[in-house]
Write a protein that holds these residues in place. Structure first.
Motif, PDB file in Angstrom:
ATOM      1  N   ASN A   3       0.832  -1.094  -0.071  1.00  0.00           N
ATOM      2  CA  ASN A   3       0.038   0.010   0.034  1.00  0.00           C
ATOM      3  C   ASN A   3       0.883   1.328  -0.048  1.00  0.00           C
ATOM      4  N   ILE A   4       1.716   1.281   0.869  1.00  0.00           N
ATOM      5  CA  ILE A   4       2.703   2.344   1.038  1.00  0.00           C
ATOM      6  C   ILE A   4       3.393   2.512  -0.229  1.00  0.00           C
ATOM      7  N   LYS A   6       2.821   1.521  -3.074  1.00  0.00           N
ATOM      8  CA  LYS A   6       1.876   2.008  -4.278  1.00  0.00           C
ATOM      9  C   LYS A   6       1.823   3.427  -4.290  1.00  0.00           C
ATOM     10  N   PHE A   7       1.692   3.842  -3.020  1.00  0.00           N
ATOM     11  CA  PHE A   7       1.562   5.432  -2.945  1.00  0.00           C
ATOM     12  C   PHE A   7       2.804   6.192  -3.140  1.00  0.00           C
ATOM     13  N   SER A  10       3.040   6.185  -7.049  1.00  0.00           N
ATOM     14  CA  SER A  10       2.070   6.991  -7.867  1.00  0.00           C
ATOM     15  C   SER A  10       2.564   8.576  -7.521  1.00  0.00           C
ATOM     16  N   ASP A  11       3.391   8.810  -5.982  1.00  0.00           N
ATOM     17  CA  ASP A  11       3.696  10.287  -6.107  1.00  0.00           C
ATOM     18  C   ASP A  11       4.968  10.438  -6.881  1.00  0.00           C
ATOM     19  N   PHE A  72       6.600  12.722   6.935  1.00  0.00           N
ATOM     20  CA  PHE A  72       5.465  11.425   6.328  1.00  0.00           C
ATOM     21  C   PHE A  72       6.090  10.280   7.001  1.00  0.00           C
ATOM     22  N   LEU A  75       4.648  10.229  10.443  1.00  0.00           N
ATOM     23  CA  LEU A  75       3.481   9.902  10.733  1.00  0.00           C
ATOM     24  C   LEU A  75       2.989   8.256  10.300  1.00  0.00           C
ATOM     25  N   LEU A  76       3.890   7.835   9.380  1.00  0.00           N
ATOM     26  CA  LEU A  76       3.668   6.326   9.349  1.00  0.00           C
ATOM     27  C   LEU A  76       4.032   5.627  10.520  1.00  0.00           C
ATOM     28  N   LEU A  77       5.101   6.056  11.119  1.00  0.00           N
ATOM     29  CA  LEU A  77       5.531   5.334  12.498  1.00  0.00           C
ATOM     30  C   LEU A  77       4.627   5.379  13.531  1.00  0.00           C
ATOM     31  N   GLN A  79       1.542   4.833  12.993  1.00  0.00           N
ATOM     32  CA  GLN A  79       0.657   3.801  12.993  1.00  0.00           C
ATOM     33  C   GLN A  79       1.330   2.344  13.345  1.00  0.00           C
ATOM     34  N   PRO A  80       0.402   1.259  13.509  1.00  0.00           N
ATOM     35  CA  PRO A  80       0.890   0.347  13.829  1.00  0.00           C
ATOM     36  C   PRO A  80       1.616  -0.546  12.704  1.00  0.00           C
ATOM     37  N   LEU A  81       2.893   0.056  12.319  1.00  0.00           N
ATOM     38  CA  LEU A  81       3.480  -0.661  11.273  1.00  0.00           C
ATOM     39  C   LEU A  81       5.040  -0.728  11.967  1.00  0.00           C
ATOM     40  N   LYS A  82       5.602  -1.828  11.351  1.00  0.00           N
ATOM     41  CA  LYS A  82       7.011  -1.897  11.760  1.00  0.00           C
ATOM     42  C   LYS A  82       7.914  -1.147  10.901  1.00  0.00           C
ATOM     43  N   ARG A  85       9.450  -2.122   7.660  1.00  0.00           N
ATOM     44  CA  ARG A  85       8.491  -2.116   6.505  1.00  0.00           C
ATOM     45  C   ARG A  85       8.256  -0.675   5.911  1.00  0.00           C
TER      46      ARG A  85
ATOM     47  N   SER B  69       4.935  -2.817  17.701  1.00  0.00           N
ATOM     48  CA  SER B  69       4.232  -1.781  16.838  1.00  0.00           C
ATOM     49  C   SER B  69       3.048  -2.017  16.957  1.00  0.00           C
ATOM     50  N   ARG B  72       0.390   0.603  18.795  1.00  0.00           N
ATOM     51  CA  ARG B  72       0.061   1.873  18.206  1.00  0.00           C
ATOM     52  C   ARG B  72      -1.302   1.918  17.563  1.00  0.00           C
ATOM     53  N   ARG B  83       4.289  17.023   6.822  1.00  0.00           N
ATOM     54  CA  ARG B  83       4.420  17.241   5.609  1.00  0.00           C
ATOM     55  C   ARG B  83       4.122  15.974   4.942  1.00  0.00           C
ATOM     56  N   MET B  88       0.608  13.763  -3.907  1.00  0.00           N
ATOM     57  CA  MET B  88      -0.650  13.093  -3.597  1.00  0.00           C
ATOM     58  C   MET B  88      -1.895  13.974  -3.134  1.00  0.00           C
ATOM     59  N   MET B  96      -5.038   5.612   1.689  1.00  0.00           N
ATOM     60  CA  MET B  96      -3.929   4.715   1.981  1.00  0.00           C
ATOM     61  C   MET B  96      -3.909   4.488   3.461  1.00  0.00           C
TER      62      MET B  96
END
Lengths: 255, 238
Positions: A3-4, A6-7, A10-11, A72, A75-77, A79-82, A85, B69, B72, B83, B88, B96
């Motif tokens: 997902n990330i 792909k994001f 496309s950016d 960014f 912000l992703l960190l 989230q419940p993401l390793k 990843r 993780s 969270r 930022r 996008m 997403m």
């Protein structure tokens, strides 16, 4: 993860620098074939351009991109993401976007104008160098917190691999020309992916015959299938080791 | 809910946090205040696992967070600065995020609607103003209906109307088993939404008390007066 990725892809494909890079490669490749006609001469021109341009654009752009993505990533960190990843997504996203740019700018015209093993090797080397220099860029960017210093390091890496390294090798060859250093030079070449890539392509062309004694050793090594596989493996090591180190550092980094 | 146990953090030679011990429970709204460089952001980032402490441990619902993780997913975080990737659009970003956490079904779209984010859906994130970016990150923080809300300087870039909307939303969220942690310099904004005050100074917790108790101790009503009182007090005694 995808997902990330792909994001990010496309950016990136809407990024005008990347579009310009691809268009420039395309026009330059077409130009070389128009000027030099068919054949190895045009390939050599494209090769020289590729070896200069691909590492430079890739390493500089990837470094800047990492720094620009910092907030960014924060912000992703959250989230419940390793962590691994998140970095893997950026690595993969850059790889796919730059791979597409090289494929369109280099692969497409070569496939149409000159579909030979040499051309295939050239595109393969360009793709490998792309991955290698994205890895090096991430290594620098993860390691150095300050953007300006990180950019400096990235530029230095490019100058080192494209200019300084060759100068040092020439100096060595000049000073030790009385000794049989052909094999040594071969091993030294493994220390620089740009040179290795150049030789991998050159050895598939007629130009290889013009190289002296070292050239003979090189030719022997690189035209055998195991030599080619060995050099491919070394390129892969170059692609994976810096990236792996950057992943290790990213895992314990304070963001 | 969140327990912080003897936390130490140094950046280089700079001691940022020094033996922090705190325990935050549900139904608390904690104002994390202190001068610049007192370690507020670092403490928040340690709770979120973005900064790793040298010593000590943070527990989330009884379990240490080191190397984890998944905890969270219960935290909504609104960063101080946002930022986003330049090319996008807003709707792509929300798409997403939802895809990233598609297993979590509960959604809280209140702020999303109140800030009219749908209307900026086709805008590129790069051209958003600072306040609009703050709105986007506020809506993102609340999106998955988290048990813990961590807001780092939430009101800095927001216009008064958006500020009111956010405050109302925070008040509504309080008392439903949630924990809210806000760091801010603008004490006036925190008055109606905090139940506890945690004051950090030079990396140490100066005090962590319920607001009611502080009001009684200082005989003041407004948060900024209370803090001023206490600081004056400590100054004269030390």
């Amino acid at each position: 993860m995808f997902n990330i990725t792909k994001f990010i892809v496309s950016d990136l494909i809407k990024n005008w620098i990347l579009v310009l890079y691809s268009v420039f490669l395309l026009l330059a490749t077409l130009g070389f074939f128009l000027l030099e006609g068919q054949g190895d001469k045009a390939i050599l021109g494209v090769l020289n351009l590729t070896l200069l341009l691909v590492p430079m654009i890739t390493v500089i752009f990837s470094t800047i991109y990492y720094y620009n993505m910092y907030e960014f990533m924060v912000l992703l960190l959250a989230q419940p993401l390793k962590r691994s990843r998140i970095l893997a997504s950026i690595f993969l996203g850059l790889g796919i976007a730059f791979g597409l740019a090289v494929g369109l700018g280099l692969g497409l015209p070569l496939w149409i104008l000159h579909p030979t093993p040499v051309a295939l090797m050239l595109v393969g080397v360009a793709l490998l160098l792309t991955v290698i220099f994205i890895g090096l860029a991430l290594l620098v960017a993860v390691w150095v917190r300050d953007k300006a210093r990180g950019m400096g390091f990235a530029l230095f890496l490019w100058v080192y691999f494209v200019l300084i390294f060759d100068g040092l090798v020439l100096l060595m060859m000049y000073n030790f020309s009385d000794y049989p250093i052909g094999k040594v030079v071969l091993f030294i070449t493994f220390l620089n992916p740009v040179d290795l890539g150049r030789i991998m392509v050159l050895m598939q062309t007629e130009a290889a015959a013009l190289m002296g004694y070292s050239g003979a050793i090189f030719r022997q090594f690189f035209s055998e299938w195991w030599g080619l596989i060995a050099s491919l493996l070394i390129m892969l090591v170059w692609a994976l080791v810096p990236a792996a180190i950057s992943f290790r550092m990213f895992r314990v980094k304070d963001l | 809910m969140i327990k912080i146990d003897h936390l130490y953090k140094k950046f280089g030679r700079n001691q940022v946090l020094l033996d922090i011990c705190l325990e935050f429970r549900e139904n608390q709204a904690i104002a994390l205040i202190g001068p610049n460089g007192s370690g507020k952001s670092t403490l928040i980032k340690i709770i979120l696992g973005m900064v790793l402490p040298q010593e000590g441990q943070v527990y989330f619902e009884g379990r240490p967070i080191a190397g984890q993780s998944l905890y969270r997913q219960h935290i909504g975080y609104m960063p101080q600065m946002s930022r986003f990737p330049a090319n996008m659009t807003v709707s792509q970003l929300f798409h997403m995020m939802k895809k990233l956490r598609k297993d979590e079904k509960s959604r809280d779209m209140d702020l999303y609607r109140a800030f009219e984010i749908d209307q900026m859906g086709s805008k590129r994130l790069e051209i958003l103003s600072g306040g609009m970016k703050q709105k986007v990150s506020a809506a993102l923080a609340f999106l998955f209906d988290p048990k813990v809300l961590i807001l780092d300087e939430p009101t800095a870039g927001l216009d008064p109307i958006a500020n009111e909307i956010l405050k109302e939303k925070l008040q509504k969220s309080l008392g439903t088993g949630r924990l809210i942690l806000i760091s801010s310099h603008i004490l006036n904004d925190l008055d109606d939404i905090t139940s506890h005050v945690c004051y950090l100074m030079e990396g140490e917790v100066k005090f962590f008390k319920p607001l009611e108790q502080l009001k009684a101790e200082t005989a003041e009503n407004r948060l900024n007066r209370i803090i001023a009182q206490i600081l004056k007090h400590t100054d004269t005694h030390v």
